[in-house]
Design an enzyme around this catalytic site. Structure first.
Site, PDB file in Angstrom:
ATOM      1  N   LYS A  73       0.962  -1.148  -0.021  1.00  0.00           N
ATOM      2  CA  LYS A  73      -0.134   0.075   0.080  1.00  0.00           C
ATOM      3  C   LYS A  73       0.840   1.263   0.082  1.00  0.00           C
ATOM      4  O   LYS A  73       0.428   2.213  -0.650  1.00  0.00           O
ATOM      5  CB  LYS A  73      -0.978  -0.112   1.160  1.00  0.00           C
ATOM      6  CG  LYS A  73      -2.117  -0.867   1.277  1.00  0.00           C
ATOM      7  CD  LYS A  73      -3.128  -0.801   2.230  1.00  0.00           C
ATOM      8  CE  LYS A  73      -4.449  -1.994   2.030  1.00  0.00           C
ATOM      9  NZ  LYS A  73      -5.116  -1.621   3.106  1.00  0.00           N
ATOM     10  N   ASP A 110     -10.097   2.765   1.810  1.00  0.00           N
ATOM     11  CA  ASP A 110     -10.376   1.969   3.113  1.00  0.00           C
ATOM     12  C   ASP A 110     -11.139   2.947   4.215  1.00  0.00           C
ATOM     13  O   ASP A 110     -11.880   2.447   5.009  1.00  0.00           O
ATOM     14  CB  ASP A 110      -8.931   1.822   3.719  1.00  0.00           C
ATOM     15  CG  ASP A 110      -8.515   0.305   3.119  1.00  0.00           C
ATOM     16  OD1 ASP A 110      -9.153  -0.345   2.618  1.00  0.00           O
ATOM     17  OD2 ASP A 110      -7.229   0.410   3.162  1.00  0.00           O
ATOM     18  N   GLY A 136      -3.680   0.710  17.726  1.00  0.00           N
ATOM     19  CA  GLY A 136      -2.742   0.259  16.382  1.00  0.00           C
ATOM     20  C   GLY A 136      -2.024   1.582  15.846  1.00  0.00           C
ATOM     21  O   GLY A 136      -2.805   2.623  15.824  1.00  0.00           O
ATOM     22  N   GLY A 248     -14.890  -6.461  10.591  1.00  0.00           N
ATOM     23  CA  GLY A 248     -14.059  -6.033   9.697  1.00  0.00           C
ATOM     24  C   GLY A 248     -14.578  -6.300   8.203  1.00  0.00           C
ATOM     25  O   GLY A 248     -13.971  -5.903   7.285  1.00  0.00           O
TER      26      GLY A 248
END
Ligand code: NAP
Length: 288
Positions: A73, A110, A136, A248
């Site tokens: 990415k 995303d 995260g 998710g």
């Protein structure tokens, strides 16, 4: 697949390493089939060192575009000629579009997928109503933080095992984003409107996160980007505490929707149950 392709078929795909596990071909080809498009969506797995050469070779539009997954990415953003604001803010691209004039445009869907997942599974959730906590500090966390800043979150708190990585994201995204350690979760959770696990903890075979989700307000929505298992220990803890949850897989499908439109110039059909197709392919059941 019963349809046949002509020589004029439009081609798109997903590039990653590994890519064998990707659900994107299943999702996009189901939509293509339902719409009867002369098109196909294929997986590509170039050698990790060969990603840039692979993408450069597609300049000119032989392929309409590519979704990009791990570990490419960041490289995808670097190889493109121009990023959209979403890709720039996320510091990564999950979508490359190959223009007829040879240009490559990098986008990131995303964040849109994450917000779409909240809209679908936690109706009425307002991203601008209360602080958002993201666990995260990898690429997924950074994209999520950028999306919530853009959606008007009053504050985004990034908690990470390695605090320096969270600090780097906060510095880049501005004053509404703060970095903390995972040991400060109880304090961060106290006023949270949403808590999002963007770590890879919870993924089958990986460690679990030990954070006190019961310290969140009762109306807080808890989301896990991991979708295998669908109900991670993190989501199970949230459900046990009576919090609404978002999974998710809803995000994965959410990011695919604008990608499909960008590739094929038409929105995906609403009447294909790609979620059930994906669950079946993962050997999972819808929660009851
Ligand atoms: P990444 O760049 O590798 O970052 C991984 C993060 O997880 C880091 O912050 C790391 O902390 C943390 N971490 C890993 N194991 C941990 C543990 N046992 N305890 C606490 N923290 C731990 O990965 P990514 O690209 O950001 O992706 C993160 C997750 O999101 C992956 O599971 C990915 O599959 C998922 N994802 C899902 C979607 C979707 O559509 N559903 C989209 C994108 C990503 P350190 O910095 O301290 O190492």
């Amino acid at each position: 697949m019963s349809r046949s392709l002509t020589g004029g078929a439009k081609v798109a795909g997903v590039v990653g390493s590994p890519v064998r596990h990707s659900l994107s071909p299943l999702i996009h080809n189901a939509w293509i089939e339902r719409l009867g498009l002369d098109a196909v969506y294929a997986p590509f797995c170039p050698p990790e060192m060969g990603f840039e050469a692979f993408v450069q070779g597609l300049r000119g539009g032989a392929i309409a575009g590519l979704n990009v997954t791990l570990p490419f990415k960041e490289q995808a953003l670097a190889v493109a000629d121009g990023p959209t604001p979403a890709a720039q803010a996320a510091g990564a691209a999950n979508l490359l579009l190959f223009k007829g004039d040879g240009q490559i445009l990098a986008d990131n869907t995303d964040g849109a997928g994450l917000l779409a997942a909240f809209a679908r599974q936690a109706p009425g959730f307002d991203p601008a109503a209360a602080p958002v906590v993201i666990l995260g500090a990898g690429g997924a966390a950074r994209g999520a933080a950028a999306a919530f800043v853009a959606a008007g979150a009053p504050e985004v708190l990034i908690l990470n095992r390695t605090v320096a990585r969270a600090e780097a994201i906060a510095e880049r995204l501005g004053a509404r984003v703060r970095a903390l350690g995972l040991d400060q979760a109880a304090i961060a959770f106290a006023e949270a409107g949403a808590v999002i696990n963007a770590t890879s903890a919870g993924l089958s075979g990986q460690g679990e996160l030990d954070v006190p989700l019961a310290a969140t307000p009762v109306e807080c929505v808890v989301m896990d980007m991991v979708y295998k298992p669908l109900i991670t220990p993190f989501l199970a803890q949230a459900e046990a505490a009576g919090r609404r949850t978002v999974d998710g897989l809803a995000m994965l499908i959410g990011q695919a929707v604008p990608s499909f439109t960008a590739f094929f110039g038409v929105a995906p059909p609403a009447d294909v149950d790609v979620r059930t197709l994906a669950l079946n392919s993962l050997g999972l059941n819808e929660r009851i």
